[in-house]
Design a protein around this motif. Structure first.
Motif, mmCIF file in Angstrom:
data_model
loop_
_atom_site.group_PDB
_atom_site.id
_atom_site.type_symbol
_atom_site.label_atom_id
_atom_site.label_comp_id
_atom_site.label_asym_id
_atom_site.label_seq_id
_atom_site.Cartn_x
_atom_site.Cartn_y
_atom_site.Cartn_z
ATOM 1 N N ARG A 50 30.731 73.595 23.160
ATOM 2 C CA ARG A 50 29.654 73.359 22.200
ATOM 3 C C ARG A 50 30.007 73.877 20.824
ATOM 4 O O ARG A 50 29.895 73.183 19.818
ATOM 5 C CB ARG A 50 28.364 74.043 22.671
ATOM 6 N N SER B 95 23.626 61.789 21.092
ATOM 7 C CA SER B 95 23.438 61.614 22.530
ATOM 8 C C SER B 95 23.131 60.161 22.866
ATOM 9 O O SER B 95 23.647 59.613 23.850
ATOM 10 C CB SER B 95 22.318 62.522 23.035
ATOM 11 N N HIS C 68 22.040 65.705 16.874
ATOM 12 C CA HIS C 68 22.254 65.773 18.309
ATOM 13 C C HIS C 68 21.572 64.614 19.036
ATOM 14 O O HIS C 68 22.173 63.974 19.912
ATOM 15 C CB HIS C 68 21.736 67.112 18.849
ATOM 16 N N ALA C 69 20.326 64.332 18.688
ATOM 17 C CA ALA C 69 19.584 63.293 19.400
ATOM 18 C C ALA C 69 20.240 61.928 19.233
ATOM 19 O O ALA C 69 20.381 61.162 20.193
ATOM 20 C CB ALA C 69 18.136 63.248 18.904
ATOM 21 N N GLN D 36 22.988 69.988 27.748
ATOM 22 C CA GLN D 36 22.854 68.913 26.758
ATOM 23 C C GLN D 36 23.891 68.982 25.638
ATOM 24 O O GLN D 36 23.647 68.507 24.521
ATOM 25 C CB GLN D 36 21.437 68.903 26.149
ATOM 26 N N ALA E 285 20.585 77.247 32.270
ATOM 27 C CA ALA E 285 20.777 75.823 32.538
ATOM 28 C C ALA E 285 21.599 75.599 33.805
ATOM 29 O O ALA E 285 21.356 74.656 34.546
ATOM 30 C CB ALA E 285 21.468 75.155 31.344
ATOM 31 N N ASN F 201 26.513 69.498 17.974
ATOM 32 C CA ASN F 201 26.398 70.635 18.886
ATOM 33 C C ASN F 201 26.047 71.930 18.183
ATOM 34 O O ASN F 201 25.952 72.985 18.830
ATOM 35 C CB ASN F 201 27.698 70.794 19.678
ATOM 36 N N VAL G 80 26.888 67.581 23.667
ATOM 37 C CA VAL G 80 27.490 66.264 23.520
ATOM 38 C C VAL G 80 28.997 66.440 23.688
ATOM 39 O O VAL G 80 29.653 67.092 22.874
ATOM 40 C CB VAL G 80 27.173 65.636 22.148
ATOM 41 N N ARG H 236 27.269 70.002 30.212
ATOM 42 C CA ARG H 236 26.461 68.772 30.316
ATOM 43 C C ARG H 236 25.018 69.101 30.670
ATOM 44 O O ARG H 236 24.081 68.489 30.137
ATOM 45 C CB ARG H 236 27.090 67.842 31.356
ATOM 46 N N ALA I 271 18.373 71.225 18.663
ATOM 47 C CA ALA I 271 18.796 71.142 20.062
ATOM 48 C C ALA I 271 19.193 72.492 20.644
ATOM 49 O O ALA I 271 19.093 72.705 21.856
ATOM 50 C CB ALA I 271 19.974 70.175 20.199
#
Length: 392
Positions: free
Chosen positions: A259, A69, A65-66, A331, A316, A296, A333, A328, A301
């Motif tokens: 997701r 992104s 994920h990181a 978080q 969120a 995702n 993607v 979004r 994450a």
């Protein structure tokens, strides 16, 4: 052009053969590109062992994920054009005098009426026996929304629907070459869409028809289907109850589907300039494949990532009615749709559809697993999803 290229079949076979050879030699990215496996988790697991790895296909690949992104936000990495090779571009002779003016034609505003019409047509199409296909209805609703937004008459609707059907598979062709017959069919569909006065040389309208309809359809269906790689989820009866009882529930459900089983599972970026990603130097022309499905479901994450849980979006974005903005904010993607209106339209159509389907409570008609399209690594689209509910 693809329609007249005599060497196209041989090139497709060569490209497919290289992917199959790499997969046979154990490359997990190539195995995903073939689009054969119903459960991709083992390939995802192997690909998450490194932040960014080089596939035997030549592309850089990330399932984390990181890194996904960061890649999506890297200015030097640009989306590979979906329409390359599938007919002339506007610059190559599309009818510029027919390009619609921007503004005032957003199909998002027509999804409510479109779904009402699509569902009203179901009893007549099925003889009123309660059996129907969710894929067909969701697709009809998405096409109808475009037709309403673009002011098409009955004949124009039929032409649009036929052209959209021809383009099915365009998303998957962007990552894995389709067979010769399907490739030529997609090219015919793109050409037919460009020939419609309502589309003309507008790339955005073309993508809404050729990509947005498929994404809208899959967002609805993917919310309802049980996937073998998922942990046990709430049954459909519980989902329908929640969608009926909770304002904003449909938006959160679509955000979670973006997701959990999004309509775009792979995203390919091409480096336009040198850049660095996860400690690796990416040279101009090299491709970076983002495995959205894996990113995702990254446990670093998302809590309990294999569980379908719309509640994860409540904190969120508790008051958001836009599924894309809710996703979004959490978080997720997101797919790199060439136009933001494509994804917004698909999500809005799915949100409206789920809200209306909650009243009807459709259930799978039969015990067999729904059939998927072959060679569909990007969309993982279903051919049909038979349902039963009294729609009279």
């Amino acid at each position: 052009m693809l329609l007249t290229d005599p060497g196209l079949g041989r090139r497709i076979q060569l490209q497919q053969g290289l992917v199959w050879l790499a997969a046979a030699q154990g490359d997990p990215c190539a195995a995903l590109l073939r689009g054969l496996d119903t459960d991709p988790r083992e390939y995802w697991r192997r690909l998450t062992e490194r932040p960014l790895g080089r596939s035997a296909t030549g592309a850089w690949v990330t399932a984390r994920h990181a890194v996904a992104s960061r890649a999506a936000a890297e200015p030097a990495l640009c989306e590979r054009p979906l329409l390359d090779g599938f007919g002339p571009s506007a610059a190559d002779g599309a009818p510029q005098d027919q390009v619609p003016a921007d503004g005032g034609d957003d199909p998002v505003f027509d999804v409510e009426q479109a779904w009402r019409r699509a569902l009203a047509a179901v009893p007549a199409a099925t003889g009123g026996d309660g059996g129907w296909d969710v894929v067909a209805v969701a697709r009809a609703a998405a096409v109808e929304a475009l037709a309403l937004a673009w002011g098409l008459d009955a004949d124009g609707r039929l032409e649009l629907s036929a052209a959209v059907e021809l383009t099915d598979g365009l998303l998957d062709a962007s990552c894995y070459p389709q067979n010769l017959a399907d490739t030529r069919r997609i090219a015919r569909g793109v050409t037919a869409l460009r020939a419609l006065p309502a589309v003309g040389g507008s790339e955005e309208r073309l993508l809404l028809a050729a990509v947005g309809v498929r994404m809208a359809t899959d967002l609805v269906v993917n919310t309802l289907v049980r996937y073998p790689e998922a942990t046990p989820r709430q049954d459909l009866e519980a989902l329908w109850e929640r969608l009926r009882a909770e304002p904003g529930g449909a938006a959160r459900a679509v955000a979670e589907t973006l997701r959990w089983a999004g309509p775009v599972q792979l995203r390919t970026l091409v480096a336009q300039a040198p850049c660095e990603l996860a400690g690796q130097r990416i040279e101009p022309g090299e491709e970076v494949v983002i495995l959205l499905g894996a990113a995702n479901r990254d446990a670093e994450a998302f809590t309990d990532p294999d569980r379908y849980d719309p509640d994860r979006f409540a904190a969120a974005a508790p008051d958001r009615s836009d599924p894309v903005e809710a996703a979004r904010a959490a978080q997720v993607v997101l797919p790199g749709a060439p136009s933001t209106r494509v994804l917004s339209f698909a999500a809005a159509s799915a949100r409206e559809g789920l809200s209306r389907l909650a009243v009807l409570r459709p259930r799978p008609n039969g015990t067999e697993a729904p059939a998927r399209r072959a060679a569909a690594p990007v969309s993982r689209s279903l051919l049909a999803f038979a349902a039963r509910t009294p729609l009279s």
